[in-house]
Design a protein around this motif. Structure first.
Motif, short mmCIF file in Angstrom:
data_model
loop_
_atom_site.label_atom_id
_atom_site.label_comp_id
_atom_site.label_asym_id
_atom_site.label_seq_id
_atom_site.Cartn_x
_atom_site.Cartn_y
_atom_site.Cartn_z
N THR A 16 0.20 -27.52 -4.78
CA THR A 16 0.12 -28.94 -4.47
C THR A 16 -0.35 -29.73 -5.69
O THR A 16 -1.08 -29.21 -6.54
N TYR A 17 0.06 -30.98 -5.76
CA TYR A 17 -0.27 -31.88 -6.87
C TYR A 17 -0.71 -33.24 -6.32
O TYR A 17 -0.34 -33.63 -5.20
N ALA A 18 -1.46 -33.95 -7.13
CA ALA A 18 -1.83 -35.33 -6.78
C ALA A 18 -2.17 -36.07 -8.07
O ALA A 18 -2.47 -35.45 -9.10
N SER A 19 -2.14 -37.37 -7.99
CA SER A 19 -2.50 -38.18 -9.15
C SER A 19 -3.96 -38.58 -9.08
O SER A 19 -4.51 -38.78 -7.99
N SER A 20 -4.58 -38.67 -10.24
CA SER A 20 -5.99 -39.06 -10.30
C SER A 20 -6.30 -39.55 -11.71
O SER A 20 -5.63 -39.18 -12.68
N GLU A 21 -7.32 -40.36 -11.82
CA GLU A 21 -7.71 -40.89 -13.13
C GLU A 21 -8.57 -39.87 -13.87
O GLU A 21 -9.41 -39.19 -13.29
N VAL A 22 -8.34 -39.78 -15.17
CA VAL A 22 -9.14 -38.90 -16.03
C VAL A 22 -10.41 -39.65 -16.42
O VAL A 22 -10.34 -40.71 -17.07
N LEU A 23 -11.56 -39.12 -16.05
CA LEU A 23 -12.83 -39.78 -16.36
C LEU A 23 -13.44 -39.32 -17.67
O LEU A 23 -14.03 -40.11 -18.41
N SER A 24 -13.32 -38.03 -17.96
CA SER A 24 -13.93 -37.50 -19.18
C SER A 24 -13.27 -36.18 -19.56
O SER A 24 -12.42 -35.66 -18.81
N MET A 25 -13.67 -35.64 -20.70
CA MET A 25 -13.12 -34.38 -21.17
C MET A 25 -14.22 -33.54 -21.80
O MET A 25 -15.10 -34.07 -22.48
N THR A 26 -14.18 -32.25 -21.55
CA THR A 26 -15.08 -31.31 -22.23
C THR A 26 -14.22 -30.28 -22.94
O THR A 26 -13.09 -30.00 -22.52
N TYR A 27 -14.77 -29.74 -24.02
CA TYR A 27 -14.05 -28.76 -24.81
C TYR A 27 -14.73 -27.42 -24.62
O TYR A 27 -15.83 -27.20 -25.11
N GLU A 28 -14.08 -26.53 -23.87
CA GLU A 28 -14.70 -25.26 -23.50
C GLU A 28 -13.80 -24.09 -23.88
O GLU A 28 -12.63 -24.06 -23.52
N SER A 29 -14.38 -23.15 -24.63
CA SER A 29 -13.65 -21.93 -25.05
C SER A 29 -12.34 -22.28 -25.73
O SER A 29 -11.32 -21.60 -25.54
N GLY A 30 -12.36 -23.33 -26.53
CA GLY A 30 -11.16 -23.72 -27.27
C GLY A 30 -10.14 -24.46 -26.45
O GLY A 30 -9.02 -24.69 -26.92
N LEU A 31 -10.48 -24.85 -25.21
CA LEU A 31 -9.53 -25.52 -24.34
C LEU A 31 -10.10 -26.86 -23.88
O LEU A 31 -11.29 -26.99 -23.61
N ALA A 32 -9.21 -27.86 -23.79
CA ALA A 32 -9.61 -29.20 -23.34
C ALA A 32 -9.56 -29.24 -21.82
O ALA A 32 -8.50 -29.05 -21.21
N THR A 33 -10.73 -29.45 -21.19
CA THR A 33 -10.81 -29.52 -19.73
C THR A 33 -11.04 -30.97 -19.31
O THR A 33 -12.00 -31.60 -19.75
N LEU A 34 -10.16 -31.48 -18.46
CA LEU A 34 -10.24 -32.86 -18.01
C LEU A 34 -11.00 -32.93 -16.68
O LEU A 34 -10.77 -32.12 -15.78
N HIS A 35 -11.89 -33.92 -16.56
CA HIS A 35 -12.64 -34.15 -15.33
C HIS A 35 -12.05 -35.39 -14.65
O HIS A 35 -12.03 -36.48 -15.24
N LEU A 36 -11.56 -35.20 -13.44
CA LEU A 36 -10.81 -36.24 -12.75
C LEU A 36 -11.67 -37.00 -11.74
O LEU A 36 -12.72 -36.54 -11.31
N ALA A 37 -11.16 -38.16 -11.34
CA ALA A 37 -11.88 -39.01 -10.39
C ALA A 37 -11.95 -38.38 -9.00
O ALA A 37 -12.80 -38.77 -8.19
N ASN A 38 -11.07 -37.42 -8.70
CA ASN A 38 -11.10 -36.76 -7.40
C ASN A 38 -12.08 -35.58 -7.38
O ASN A 38 -12.00 -34.71 -6.49
N ASP A 39 -12.99 -35.55 -8.38
CA ASP A 39 -14.01 -34.50 -8.48
C ASP A 39 -13.44 -33.13 -8.83
O ASP A 39 -14.11 -32.11 -8.67
N THR A 66 -3.77 -29.64 -7.82
CA THR A 66 -5.03 -29.79 -7.10
C THR A 66 -4.76 -29.72 -5.61
O THR A 66 -3.61 -29.92 -5.17
N ASP A 67 -5.78 -29.44 -4.83
CA ASP A 67 -5.64 -29.51 -3.38
C ASP A 67 -6.35 -30.75 -2.83
O ASP A 67 -6.45 -30.94 -1.62
N GLN A 68 -6.85 -31.60 -3.74
CA GLN A 68 -7.55 -32.82 -3.36
C GLN A 68 -6.60 -34.02 -3.43
O GLN A 68 -5.85 -34.17 -4.39
N ILE A 69 -6.65 -34.86 -2.40
CA ILE A 69 -5.85 -36.08 -2.40
C ILE A 69 -6.75 -37.25 -2.02
O ILE A 69 -7.51 -37.17 -1.06
N ALA A 70 -6.68 -38.31 -2.79
CA ALA A 70 -7.55 -39.47 -2.59
C ALA A 70 -6.79 -40.58 -1.86
O ALA A 70 -5.72 -41.00 -2.30
N LEU A 71 -7.36 -41.03 -0.75
CA LEU A 71 -6.76 -42.13 0.01
C LEU A 71 -7.37 -43.44 -0.49
O LEU A 71 -8.57 -43.68 -0.34
#
Length: 222
Positions: A187-210, A101-106
């Protein structure tokens, strides 16, 4: 009579599943045997047909049958892997993960940025910006080896040493080779996983950093 065992007369680009292909192949087998039997029964005894062509076509049908069966097995494996991916994604909800990700949470006055280089570099610098692109802080002379997830701890201060408010910021990495060429980086950063959607056979994670990320792209679970 010419026999088209593979249905080559069908329109190009027609998509079929393995089950449909197997059903069509079964019909082709029955048609082939019916035609072969009819031609043998009605052949001229004085000019018997050459059976080589029929044997060759029958062998080709057998090869296609094996290919279709293999494709069916691969589809089954892909389905199982997709299910495993979904289960893995669900188990990550509520966990903190390290993802590209290019997002970093302070938070609480600090944050940890990560980066990975495609090849070894001569120089590496990590820049933290506001959402509008304003440069807030830069770290230079960072580790420049490839194939390693490097981490940089940001103390939450800007380049003047003033504390910044908690929230989301943008980070970029510039890695240069000795010739001055830019080296690919992520770039990488840590973030909490809020939810998951299943799209086109793939698990997509939605993170707290939007941000969103595929479950298979997770670098680390903390």
């Amino acid at each position: 009579m010419a026999i088209d065992p593979f249905g080559l007369g069908a329109p190009a680009g027609t998509a079929t599943t393995s089950s449909t292909a197997m059903s069509q192949l079964s019909e082709d087998y029955e048609s082939f045997i019916t035609l072969l039997t009819a031609q043998i029964q009605n052949q001229d005894p004085l000019e018997p047909m050459d059976s080589t062509t029929f044997i060759s076509q029958l062998a080709q049908l057998s090869q296609v049958e094996q290919a279709v069966a293999t494709n069916s097995n691969l589809e089954g494996i892909a389905s199982q892997l997709s299910s495993m991916s979904a289960i893995t994604g669900l188990s990550l909800i509520g966990r903190t993960v390290v993802a590209p990700t290019d997002q970093i949470a302070l938070n609480d006055g600090s944050a940890v940025a990560g980066y990975r280089l495609g090849t070894d570099a001569e120089s590496v610098a990590l820049t933290i910006r506001a959402a509008d692109g304003t440069v807030l802080r830069q770290y230079s002379d960072l580790p420049a080896t490839a194939n390693t997830l490097h981490e940089v701890t940001w103390d939450g201060l800007d380049y003047e040493g003033l504390p910044l408010p908690e929230g989301q910021y943008v980070m970029t990495v510039e890695a240069l080779a000795s010739e001055g060429n830019t080296i690919p980086s992520q770039t990488y950063a840590s973030s909490e996983v809020l939810s998951m959607t299943y799209e086109s056979g793939l698990a997509t994670l939605h993170l707290a950093n939007d941000d969103t990320v595929l479950a298979g792209m997770i670098e680390e679970v903390r």
